[in-house]
Write an enzyme that holds these catalytic residues in place. Structure first.
Site, short mmCIF file in Angstrom:
data_model
loop_
_atom_site.label_atom_id
_atom_site.label_comp_id
_atom_site.label_asym_id
_atom_site.label_seq_id
_atom_site.Cartn_x
_atom_site.Cartn_y
_atom_site.Cartn_z
N ASP A 180 0.85 -1.19 0.00
CA ASP A 180 0.00 0.00 0.00
C ASP A 180 0.88 1.24 0.00
OD1 ASP A 180 -1.78 2.06 0.73
OD2 ASP A 180 -3.00 0.66 1.93
N GLU A 228 -7.31 5.47 -6.42
CA GLU A 228 -8.68 5.07 -6.69
C GLU A 228 -9.12 5.97 -7.84
OE1 GLU A 228 -10.61 2.70 -5.54
OE2 GLU A 228 -9.10 1.91 -4.16
N THR A 269 -5.14 14.13 -13.63
CA THR A 269 -6.28 14.07 -14.53
C THR A 269 -6.79 15.46 -14.92
OG1 THR A 269 -8.63 13.44 -14.58
CG2 THR A 269 -7.70 13.84 -12.43
N ASP A 270 -7.45 15.54 -16.05
CA ASP A 270 -8.07 16.81 -16.46
C ASP A 270 -9.28 17.15 -15.61
OD1 ASP A 270 -9.83 14.90 -17.46
OD2 ASP A 270 -9.82 15.64 -19.52
N GLU A 271 -9.78 16.15 -14.84
CA GLU A 271 -11.01 16.40 -14.05
C GLU A 271 -10.78 17.43 -12.95
OE1 GLU A 271 -13.44 13.15 -12.93
OE2 GLU A 271 -13.04 12.04 -14.76
N TYR A 299 -13.62 12.06 -6.27
CA TYR A 299 -12.42 11.60 -6.98
C TYR A 299 -11.57 12.78 -7.43
CZ TYR A 299 -9.58 10.36 -11.03
OH TYR A 299 -8.54 10.25 -11.93
N LYS A 345 -7.80 14.08 -6.29
CA LYS A 345 -6.66 14.24 -7.22
C LYS A 345 -6.15 15.68 -7.18
CE LYS A 345 -5.11 11.63 -9.76
NZ LYS A 345 -4.03 10.60 -9.61
P1 NAD Z 1 -6.80 1.94 -12.25
O1 NAD Z 1 -7.92 2.11 -11.28
O2 NAD Z 1 -6.99 1.09 -13.44
O3 NAD Z 1 -5.51 1.38 -11.48
C1 NAD Z 1 -5.11 1.85 -10.23
C2 NAD Z 1 -4.01 0.93 -9.72
O4 NAD Z 1 -3.56 1.45 -8.44
C3 NAD Z 1 -4.47 -0.50 -9.46
O5 NAD Z 1 -3.50 -1.40 -9.92
C4 NAD Z 1 -4.60 -0.58 -7.94
O6 NAD Z 1 -4.37 -1.88 -7.42
C5 NAD Z 1 -3.51 0.40 -7.51
N1 NAD Z 1 -3.78 0.96 -6.18
C6 NAD Z 1 -4.94 1.52 -5.73
N2 NAD Z 1 -4.80 1.90 -4.45
C7 NAD Z 1 -3.53 1.61 -4.08
C8 NAD Z 1 -2.77 1.78 -2.89
N3 NAD Z 1 -3.33 2.34 -1.79
N4 NAD Z 1 -1.49 1.37 -2.86
C9 NAD Z 1 -0.93 0.79 -3.96
N5 NAD Z 1 -1.59 0.59 -5.12
C10 NAD Z 1 -2.87 0.99 -5.18
O7 NAD Z 1 -6.38 3.41 -12.66
P2 NAD Z 1 -5.95 4.00 -14.08
O8 NAD Z 1 -7.15 4.28 -14.88
O9 NAD Z 1 -4.87 3.15 -14.64
O10 NAD Z 1 -5.34 5.41 -13.62
C11 NAD Z 1 -3.99 5.51 -13.20
C12 NAD Z 1 -3.70 6.93 -12.80
O11 NAD Z 1 -3.93 7.79 -13.91
C13 NAD Z 1 -4.59 7.47 -11.67
O12 NAD Z 1 -3.81 8.25 -10.82
C14 NAD Z 1 -5.63 8.30 -12.39
O13 NAD Z 1 -6.11 9.35 -11.55
C15 NAD Z 1 -4.83 8.82 -13.56
N6 NAD Z 1 -5.61 9.13 -14.78
C16 NAD Z 1 -6.45 8.18 -15.32
C17 NAD Z 1 -7.11 8.47 -16.51
C18 NAD Z 1 -8.03 7.45 -17.15
O14 NAD Z 1 -8.69 7.78 -18.15
N7 NAD Z 1 -8.11 6.20 -16.67
C19 NAD Z 1 -6.94 9.70 -17.14
C20 NAD Z 1 -6.08 10.65 -16.54
C21 NAD Z 1 -5.42 10.34 -15.37
O1 DAU Z 2 -10.88 12.61 -17.70
C1 DAU Z 2 -9.99 11.72 -17.08
C2 DAU Z 2 -10.77 10.75 -16.22
O2 DAU Z 2 -11.45 9.87 -17.10
C3 DAU Z 2 -9.89 9.98 -15.24
O3 DAU Z 2 -9.31 10.86 -14.33
C4 DAU Z 2 -10.71 8.92 -14.49
O4 DAU Z 2 -9.85 8.15 -13.67
C5 DAU Z 2 -11.38 8.03 -15.52
O5 DAU Z 2 -12.20 7.07 -14.85
C6 DAU Z 2 -12.22 8.86 -16.48
O6 DAU Z 2 -13.34 9.49 -15.78
P1 DAU Z 2 -14.80 9.57 -16.44
O7 DAU Z 2 -15.79 9.71 -15.38
O8 DAU Z 2 -14.82 10.55 -17.56
O9 DAU Z 2 -14.84 8.09 -17.12
P2 DAU Z 2 -16.02 6.99 -17.18
O10 DAU Z 2 -15.55 5.93 -18.11
O11 DAU Z 2 -16.50 6.58 -15.83
O12 DAU Z 2 -17.19 7.78 -17.89
C7 DAU Z 2 -17.00 8.36 -19.17
C8 DAU Z 2 -18.30 9.08 -19.54
O13 DAU Z 2 -19.33 8.09 -19.75
C9 DAU Z 2 -18.84 9.97 -18.43
O14 DAU Z 2 -19.42 11.11 -19.03
C10 DAU Z 2 -19.89 9.15 -17.73
C11 DAU Z 2 -20.43 8.27 -18.85
N1 DAU Z 2 -20.88 6.92 -18.46
C12 DAU Z 2 -20.06 6.14 -17.71
C13 DAU Z 2 -20.44 4.87 -17.33
C14 DAU Z 2 -19.54 4.01 -16.48
C15 DAU Z 2 -22.12 6.44 -18.91
O15 DAU Z 2 -22.85 7.14 -19.62
N2 DAU Z 2 -22.47 5.17 -18.55
C16 DAU Z 2 -21.71 4.38 -17.74
O16 DAU Z 2 -22.13 3.24 -17.43
#
Ligand code: NAD
Ligand code: DAU
Length: 361
Positions: A64, A89, A140-142, A165, A169
């Protein structure tokens, strides 16, 4: 040689983006040593990196990021000069149902890593290192909130996070910035738009829709499906992170985006049509678009995200190489070829989450 003797800590390397990054990093930087610290939450899977698990340059540690003795011990043992911090997360909907774990991992976990880096890198060891260390925080852009119909997020857009979330971040980004300004920690921050591609956990929109559409299940679209996201193929994001590590200016933030804005409904319909073309219509003879269901909206649902990636393009020469039509086709093909992976990650806990989240929607 940019990777000569580089000693890298990747956190969250068993997640979606982390696993794609570990693979690309070992491929691009053949001399690097890489330690992957991951807690293996529901979102982390060892099988995401099964192909490189035995690579002598790679070490996996289950743990962790909030565990300070473990993290400090790893920094001392391995003498990291590079940290790439993905662990978080990451699912907005889960943060609405239960924010506590987001506060712990995303804020306290980032703080724990910053402290470990600060202790090691201010201990005098830095002068014996072959390179200036780098702490890259993946964000993230969020954090910028929501756009109206026009405009783009730049690196100077004020923070305005709306979900637990994105607030967690944003807090972690501020901590990273504070450690740079206060202690001179050599930090870099990337704020990226929505990723998609291989190993994307099927709770997020694109893999969830692929999985449900393949299995003839309802396709839940929040609200009226007009919310817009800026989609980036995951390997392009990973390449951007390598570019920032190699050439980014310490203390700076770089926005990373796909220049590929799409309303959610268009994304869902595209997936339906591509699957119909690849595997045939549903057993009822109907196209997959008939599975689309408009469901109750996400509370506080951000309307539109879109990134201005001018800075990373002009300073570091990075730009996306895979456009959405190519990337979504590749992604669907990957899922069709990895049905066993999907089955493995959508076990009991996933089904419980799904029933809880979508059951009464
Ligand atoms: P993910 O949820 O797929 O993976 C997260 C990983 O972190 C997992 O392997 C999990 O086991 C590990 N983890 C969670 N809590 C932990 C802890 N306390 N200690 C050690 N490991 C832990 O996430 P992702 O989508 O791959 O995103 C990775 C990073 O990129 C995040 O920081 C997220 O905010 C950022 N990000 C994601 C997106 C996207 O579209 N998915 C876009 C922009 C930024
Ligand atoms: O913008 C970057 C972010 O993108 C990352 O920081 C986050 O970790 C990543 O999860 C993602 O966030 P979003 O909330 O944009 O992604 P998600 O896939 O959950 O949703 C994408 C869009 O689709 C959002 O507008 C919500 C919508 N949605 C999502 C789900 C899961 C639906 O309409 N139906 C669904 O069931």
């Amino acid at each position: 040689m940019t990777d000569l003797k580089r000693s890298i800590l990747v956190t969250g390397g068993c997640g979606f983006i982390g696993s794609n990054f570990v693979r690309l990093c070992l491929e691009r930087w053949p001399h690097a040593r890489l330690v992957n610290l991951d807690k293996l939450t529901y979102a982390g899977n060892l099988s995401n990196l099964a192909d490189i698990a035995a690579d002598p340059r790679y070490r996996f540690v289950r743990g962790d990021i909030c565990d300070a003795p473990l993290v400090d011990g790893l920094f001392n043992e391995e003498g990291f000069d590079t940290v790439v911090h993905f662990a978080a997360e990451s699912h907005v909907d889960r943060s609405i149902d239960g924010p506590a774990e987001f506060i712990r991992t995303n804020i306290v976990g980032t703080f724990t890593l910053l402290e470990a880096a600060r202790k090691l890198w201010s201990s005098g060891i830095q002068s014996s290192m072959s390179r200036v260390p780098r702490f890259l925080h993946v964000s993230t852009d969020e954090v910028y909130g929501s756009l109206g119909d026009t405009g783009l997020f730049t690196e100077t857009t004020p923070y305005d996070p709306h979900s637990p979330y994105s607030a967690s971040k944003a807090a972690s980004d501020h901590l990273v910035s504070a450690y740079h300004h206060t202690y001179g920690l050599p930090t870099l921050v990337t704020n990226c738009s929505n990723n998609y591609g291989p190993y994307h956990f099927p709770e997020k929109l694109i893999p969830l829709i692929i999985n449900n559409a393949l299995n003839g299940r309802d396709l839940p679209v929040y609200g009226d499906g007009s919310n817009v996201r800026d989609w980036l193929y995951v390997v392009d994001h990973c390449a951007a992170i390598l570019a920032v590590l190699e050439k980014g200016r310490v203390g700076e933030t770089y926005n990373v985006g796909g220049n590929s804005e799409k309303p959610n409904l268009e994304v869902v319909e595209t997936i339906c049509d591509l699957l119909d073309a690849r595997v045939g219509l549903l057993s009822t003879g109907k196209p997959r678009r008939t599975l689309i269901r408009f469901v109750k909206d996400r509370p506080g649902h951000d309307r539109r995200y879109a990134i201005d990636a001018t800075k990373i393009r002009s300073e570091l020469g990075w730009c996306p190489t895979v456009d959405f039509s190519e990337g979504i086709g590749r992604t669907i093909d990957w899922y069709l070829q990895h049905l066993d992976w999907v089955e493995q990650v959508t076990t009991g806990a996933y089904r419980d989450y799904y029933a809880r989240h979508y059951g009464n929607r």
